[in-house]
Design an enzyme around this catalytic site. Structure first.
Site, PDB file in Angstrom:
ATOM      1  N   GLU A  40      89.521 153.952  73.313  1.00 18.21           N
ATOM      2  CA  GLU A  40      88.063 154.033  73.380  1.00 18.21           C
ATOM      3  C   GLU A  40      87.572 154.109  74.827  1.00 18.21           C
ATOM      4  O   GLU A  40      86.639 154.854  75.135  1.00 18.21           O
ATOM      5  CB  GLU A  40      87.426 152.829  72.674  1.00 18.21           C
ATOM      6  CG  GLU A  40      87.598 152.806  71.170  1.00 18.21           C
ATOM      7  CD  GLU A  40      86.896 153.960  70.476  1.00 18.21           C
ATOM      8  OE1 GLU A  40      86.005 154.591  71.087  1.00 18.21           O
ATOM      9  OE2 GLU A  40      87.244 154.255  69.319  1.00 18.21           O
ATOM     10  N   TYR A 123      79.007 149.929  71.601  1.00 19.27           N
ATOM     11  CA  TYR A 123      79.816 150.901  70.862  1.00 19.27           C
ATOM     12  C   TYR A 123      81.281 150.474  70.784  1.00 19.27           C
ATOM     13  O   TYR A 123      81.875 150.431  69.705  1.00 19.27           O
ATOM     14  CB  TYR A 123      79.707 152.280  71.508  1.00 19.27           C
ATOM     15  CG  TYR A 123      80.768 153.238  71.011  1.00 19.27           C
ATOM     16  CD1 TYR A 123      80.635 153.868  69.786  1.00 19.27           C
ATOM     17  CD2 TYR A 123      81.920 153.467  71.748  1.00 19.27           C
ATOM     18  CE1 TYR A 123      81.614 154.718  69.299  1.00 19.27           C
ATOM     19  CE2 TYR A 123      82.913 154.313  71.278  1.00 19.27           C
ATOM     20  CZ  TYR A 123      82.747 154.939  70.060  1.00 19.27           C
ATOM     21  OH  TYR A 123      83.731 155.755  69.585  1.00 19.27           O
ATOM     22  N   ASP A 141      76.946 156.323  68.691  1.00 20.82           N
ATOM     23  CA  ASP A 141      77.276 157.069  69.902  1.00 20.82           C
ATOM     24  C   ASP A 141      76.779 158.503  69.736  1.00 20.82           C
ATOM     25  O   ASP A 141      76.020 158.795  68.812  1.00 20.82           O
ATOM     26  CB  ASP A 141      78.787 157.030  70.172  1.00 20.82           C
ATOM     27  CG  ASP A 141      79.590 157.845  69.168  1.00 20.82           C
ATOM     28  OD1 ASP A 141      79.055 158.176  68.086  1.00 20.82           O
ATOM     29  OD2 ASP A 141      80.758 158.176  69.467  1.00 20.82           O
TER      30      ASP A 141
END
Length: 351
Positions: A40, A123, A141
């Site tokens: 991520e 997020y 997002d």
């Protein structure tokens, strides 16, 4: 199909698509929070193909939290070189140290603890907690903005801060009957990243094509709505390369600015740089020859980067090093230092 029915069926149809069409990605081999977190962070502001390349490099060098936490910042930065947004690398390293020391190397298992870590925002905390621990946290997002706004015709300006909460609450209503929140989050991220693309979306492959508002109204390019324009700042970096056959002078950027903690050559930031005789520092005087031109395009800046070399090669690197407060290194050790991509490209072209 009315709007309420669309909302309740959307998530189920999306997950059905995902189970059949999801991309085979290395960080999906298991639900190890370390691997999910690493992917991520790397994929922020990074294309998937490039992100996978760097992910594999990092996993090979740092297979677990302990190895990353015990590594030097210099090593982390050198592997990150070329990805940009180097603050991600700094926070990655800081978080690894915190997890290793404070949590005994075990990842926090909930959103509230995850979001306290450097570099982990709403997020990323939602992604990790839902995918690895099935916590009821939904991601918002660019993919979510794009997919939901196009399908449902949501006319909220995503550049305005209230839009985040609007899309979050909207997502909660859409996913109210879902039990695997991580799977839903991965579904919408994957769909946005492989089908509902920002440019040239693959509508012909879209399972929602018949019900998509943007498709039916021929307004695909209109969604998501983003009215705020980013003001681009122009800068001019003139680098003077002092070197001999085996050595070169470099300096670490320490000010709060672009490329902080990366290395560079001697810099004169000046739009009207002159190649005519000039004094560099206190002692070195000479002409400078332009050897390379480049442009670095960042999110809010465009930097014109020119590289110069003294025309008179007869100079003492040790004296210039002291005068300009730089470090002298062997050229065969350059690979151990992290440089901005524009300088790395220059070095490659000169090797």
């Amino acid at each position: 199909m009315n709007k309420d029915t669309l909302k309740t069926s959307f998530a189920k149809r999306l997950i059905k698509w995902y189970k059949k069409e999801k991309r085979a990605l290395p960080f999906r081999e298991n639900k190890d929070p370390y691997r999910v977190w690493l992917s991520e962070i790397i994929l922020q502001q990074t294309q998937m193909e490039t992100g996978i390349k760097y992910y594999n490099i990092f996993i090979k060098s740092f297979p677990n939290i302990k190895s990353l936490a015990n590594s030097s910042e210099k090593k982390v930065y050198s592997l990150w070189q070329g990805l940009g947004y180097y603050n991600r690398a700094k926070n990655l390293h800081k978080s690894a140290k915190i997890i290793y020391k404070k949590y005994n190397g075990l990842f926090p298992d909930n959103y509230n603890e995850l979001i306290k870590l450097p570099g982990i925002g709403k997020y990323t905390a939602s992604a990790i907690s839902s995918i690895c621990y099935n916590e009821k946290k939904l991601v918002v997002d660019a993919n979510v903005f794009r997919v939901l706004s196009r399908f449902f015709g949501i006319s909220k300006d995503i550049s305005k801060s209230p839009s985040y909460n609007y899309f979050l609450k909207f997502s909660e209503r859409v996913a109210q009957e879902i039990t695997d929140f991580g799977e839903y989050n991965e579904s919408i991220m994957d769909f946005g990243g492989s089908v509902c693309l920002p440019k040239k979306p693959l509508c012909i492959k879209c399972v929602f094509e018949k019900d998509c508002f943007a498709k039916k109204e021929k307004k695909i390019k209109n969604f998501p709505i983003k009215k705020r324009k980013v003001k681009i700042k122009k800068r001019f970096f003139n680098y003077m390369v002092f070197e001999d056959n085996k050595h070169i002078l470099i300096k670490k950027r320490i000010k709060k600015d672009v490329w902080k903690n990366l290395y560079e050559f001697y810099l004169d930031e000046n739009q009207h740089f002159s190649r005519k005789p000039k004094i560099v520092g206190k002692k070195h005087k000479g002409n400078f020859k332009l050897i390379s031109k480049n442009i670095a395009k960042l999110s809010h800046q465009v930097i014109n980067v020119d590289f110069y070399r003294p025309e008179n090669g007869e100079y003492n690197l040790e004296k210039i090093k002291e005068d300009l407060n730089m470090v002298i290194i062997k050229k065969n050790n350059l690979k151990n230092y992290a440089f901005p991509k524009v300088i790395d490209n220059y070095l490659k072209s000169e090797s």
